[in-house]
Scaffold this motif. Sequence first.
Motif, PDB file in Angstrom:
ATOM      1  N   ALA A 193      91.306  18.680  39.121  1.00 27.10           N
ATOM      2  CA  ALA A 193      90.365  19.596  39.765  1.00 27.10           C
ATOM      3  C   ALA A 193      89.986  20.718  38.811  1.00 27.10           C
ATOM      4  CB  ALA A 193      90.970  20.180  41.044  1.00 27.10           C
ATOM      5  N   LEU A 194      88.748  21.191  38.966  1.00 25.66           N
ATOM      6  CA  LEU A 194      88.249  22.352  38.232  1.00 25.66           C
ATOM      7  C   LEU A 194      87.676  23.342  39.237  1.00 25.66           C
ATOM      8  CD1 LEU A 194      86.273  20.526  35.392  1.00 25.66           C
ATOM      9  CD2 LEU A 194      88.494  21.641  35.153  1.00 25.66           C
ATOM     10  N   ASP A 195      88.114  24.596  39.166  1.00 20.78           N
ATOM     11  CA  ASP A 195      87.580  25.660  40.017  1.00 20.78           C
ATOM     12  C   ASP A 195      87.109  26.812  39.132  1.00 20.78           C
ATOM     13  OD1 ASP A 195      88.189  25.473  43.180  1.00 20.78           O
ATOM     14  OD2 ASP A 195      89.737  24.386  42.086  1.00 20.78           O
ATOM     15  N   ARG A 196      85.997  27.398  39.527  1.00 20.04           N
ATOM     16  CA  ARG A 196      85.512  28.610  38.852  1.00 20.04           C
ATOM     17  C   ARG A 196      85.046  29.614  39.895  1.00 20.04           C
ATOM     18  NH1 ARG A 196      81.534  29.183  33.727  1.00 20.04           N
ATOM     19  NH2 ARG A 196      83.606  28.998  32.755  1.00 20.04           N
ATOM     20  N   ILE A 197      85.576  30.830  39.799  1.00 24.52           N
ATOM     21  CA  ILE A 197      85.080  31.959  40.580  1.00 24.52           C
ATOM     22  C   ILE A 197      84.483  32.946  39.595  1.00 24.52           C
ATOM     23  CG2 ILE A 197      85.743  33.915  42.013  1.00 24.52           C
ATOM     24  CD1 ILE A 197      87.749  32.198  43.398  1.00 24.52           C
ATOM     25  N   THR A 198      83.223  33.285  39.802  1.00 22.73           N
ATOM     26  CA  THR A 198      82.521  34.116  38.834  1.00 22.73           C
ATOM     27  C   THR A 198      81.831  35.278  39.525  1.00 22.73           C
ATOM     28  OG1 THR A 198      80.806  34.086  37.109  1.00 22.73           O
ATOM     29  CG2 THR A 198      80.499  32.597  38.975  1.00 22.73           C
ATOM     30  N   ASP A 199      81.918  36.461  38.905  1.00 24.59           N
ATOM     31  CA  ASP A 199      81.332  37.666  39.485  1.00 24.59           C
ATOM     32  C   ASP A 199      81.108  38.693  38.385  1.00 24.59           C
ATOM     33  OD1 ASP A 199      80.512  39.592  41.389  1.00 24.59           O
ATOM     34  OD2 ASP A 199      82.526  40.440  41.428  1.00 24.59           O
ATOM     35  N   SER A 200      79.877  39.188  38.283  1.00 18.20           N
ATOM     36  CA  SER A 200      79.544  40.275  37.353  1.00 18.20           C
ATOM     37  C   SER A 200      79.954  39.980  35.916  1.00 18.20           C
ATOM     38  CB  SER A 200      80.189  41.581  37.821  1.00 18.20           C
ATOM     39  OG  SER A 200      79.776  41.903  39.128  1.00 18.20           O
ATOM     40  N   GLY A 201      79.730  38.745  35.472  1.00 21.74           N
ATOM     41  CA  GLY A 201      80.015  38.387  34.090  1.00 21.74           C
ATOM     42  C   GLY A 201      81.459  38.049  33.807  1.00 21.74           C
ATOM     43  N   ASP A 203      84.617  35.414  34.624  1.00 26.05           N
ATOM     44  CA  ASP A 203      84.918  34.096  35.171  1.00 26.05           C
ATOM     45  C   ASP A 203      86.422  33.920  35.328  1.00 26.05           C
ATOM     46  OD1 ASP A 203      82.202  33.439  35.064  1.00 26.05           O
ATOM     47  OD2 ASP A 203      82.391  32.722  32.994  1.00 26.05           O
ATOM     48  N   TYR A 204      86.818  33.369  36.466  1.00 28.08           N
ATOM     49  CA  TYR A 204      88.209  33.017  36.723  1.00 28.08           C
ATOM     50  C   TYR A 204      88.260  31.500  36.887  1.00 28.08           C
ATOM     51  CZ  TYR A 204      87.616  37.846  38.227  1.00 28.08           C
ATOM     52  OH  TYR A 204      87.251  39.172  38.303  1.00 28.08           O
ATOM     53  N   ASP A 205      88.851  30.816  35.921  1.00 28.40           N
ATOM     54  CA  ASP A 205      88.866  29.357  35.892  1.00 28.40           C
ATOM     55  C   ASP A 205      90.290  28.828  36.030  1.00 28.40           C
ATOM     56  OD1 ASP A 205      86.077  29.123  35.369  1.00 28.40           O
ATOM     57  OD2 ASP A 205      86.469  29.610  33.273  1.00 28.40           O
ATOM     58  N   ILE A 206      90.398  27.705  36.759  1.00 26.79           N
ATOM     59  CA  ILE A 206      91.657  26.984  36.794  1.00 26.79           C
ATOM     60  C   ILE A 206      91.354  25.493  36.739  1.00 26.79           C
ATOM     61  CG2 ILE A 206      91.733  27.098  39.327  1.00 26.79           C
ATOM     62  CD1 ILE A 206      94.817  26.957  39.055  1.00 26.79           C
ATOM     63  N   SER A 207      92.003  24.804  35.811  1.00 30.20           N
ATOM     64  CA  SER A 207      91.918  23.343  35.728  1.00 30.20           C
ATOM     65  C   SER A 207      93.323  22.798  35.937  1.00 30.20           C
ATOM     66  CB  SER A 207      91.359  22.904  34.368  1.00 30.20           C
ATOM     67  OG  SER A 207      92.146  23.417  33.312  1.00 30.20           O
ATOM     68  N   SER A 208      93.422  21.746  36.725  1.00 25.89           N
ATOM     69  CA  SER A 208      94.747  21.243  37.076  1.00 25.89           C
ATOM     70  C   SER A 208      94.775  19.726  37.039  1.00 25.89           C
ATOM     71  CB  SER A 208      95.165  21.739  38.467  1.00 25.89           C
ATOM     72  OG  SER A 208      94.306  21.227  39.467  1.00 25.89           O
TER      73      SER A 208
END
Length: 279
Positions: A193-201, A203-208
């Motif tokens: 899985a790949l998740d990205r939370i992005t706000d105001s430039g 990025d918070y990414d997690i790959s598992s």
Amino acid sequence: MFRANSFLVFLLSSAPLAAAADIDGPLVGTGDYYEAPVEQPSLGVTGYIEGAYGSVVDSPGDIDADAWALRGAVNFDAGGGFNLQTDLGYTSASIEDANTNSYSGTLHGYYRDSAYAVGAFVQAARLDAGFDSHINDYMGGIEGAYFQDTWTIHGAAGYGQARWEGLDADHYMVALGARVYATDHIRFDLDGALDRITDSGIDYDISSLKLTANYRPAYFPVTLFGGYKYANEEVSGFGSSVSGDTGTIFGGLRFSYGTNSIKEEERLGPIWSNNSRSF
């Protein structure tokens, strides 16, 4: 950085995924004897409830963390290949001296036959991260599965909004997995899985990547499962980034009803994974 960590913790405790189906054909006699085709009856309502525990065994700075979860899923066969599945989940996590609680609910509407399943989902999740604050996450997306006699491939993609203290961030998710049956009662799962939370430039990414072994006795509706999950987490923005790797071992018990094997549970019951990013 506090907000980054909050969103990262949230990613470890929510989201959605996918998996399968199977329908036998009618039997017709030969020669002088004829047996009328018999329609396979609907299983109606099937599902499971499970408890699981996970412990971090490798993390940046040797952080001491563990979590336990209670999850359940119910599948409603509406006939004609149309189904509804609903999931509920609760996770309690301890990270050093901090404790968090997360809650999630997902509704899946989908069609399946003997070759594939395809549908859509909506999900709502909440993380109580302490400090008298919480994070809400709302997501919708599509999911599908393709299955053969001894294996299944499933995937999902979604988009949503994560909200915390009046701030909104975009949440993107993609997932892909495979399930391989050694027998109808022994299955091995590989999920990415790949998740990205992005706000105001930022990025918070997690790959598992997660490997799970499952075993269900032939005459007892309890599945034992366990495995290992590897995750890479990264916070980036404004020309810099911080990342780290985490390894988690986990195990649990799943109590099922309405099905007779792991394979039948996946093919005729709740087919979409009730995922928790914790393990």
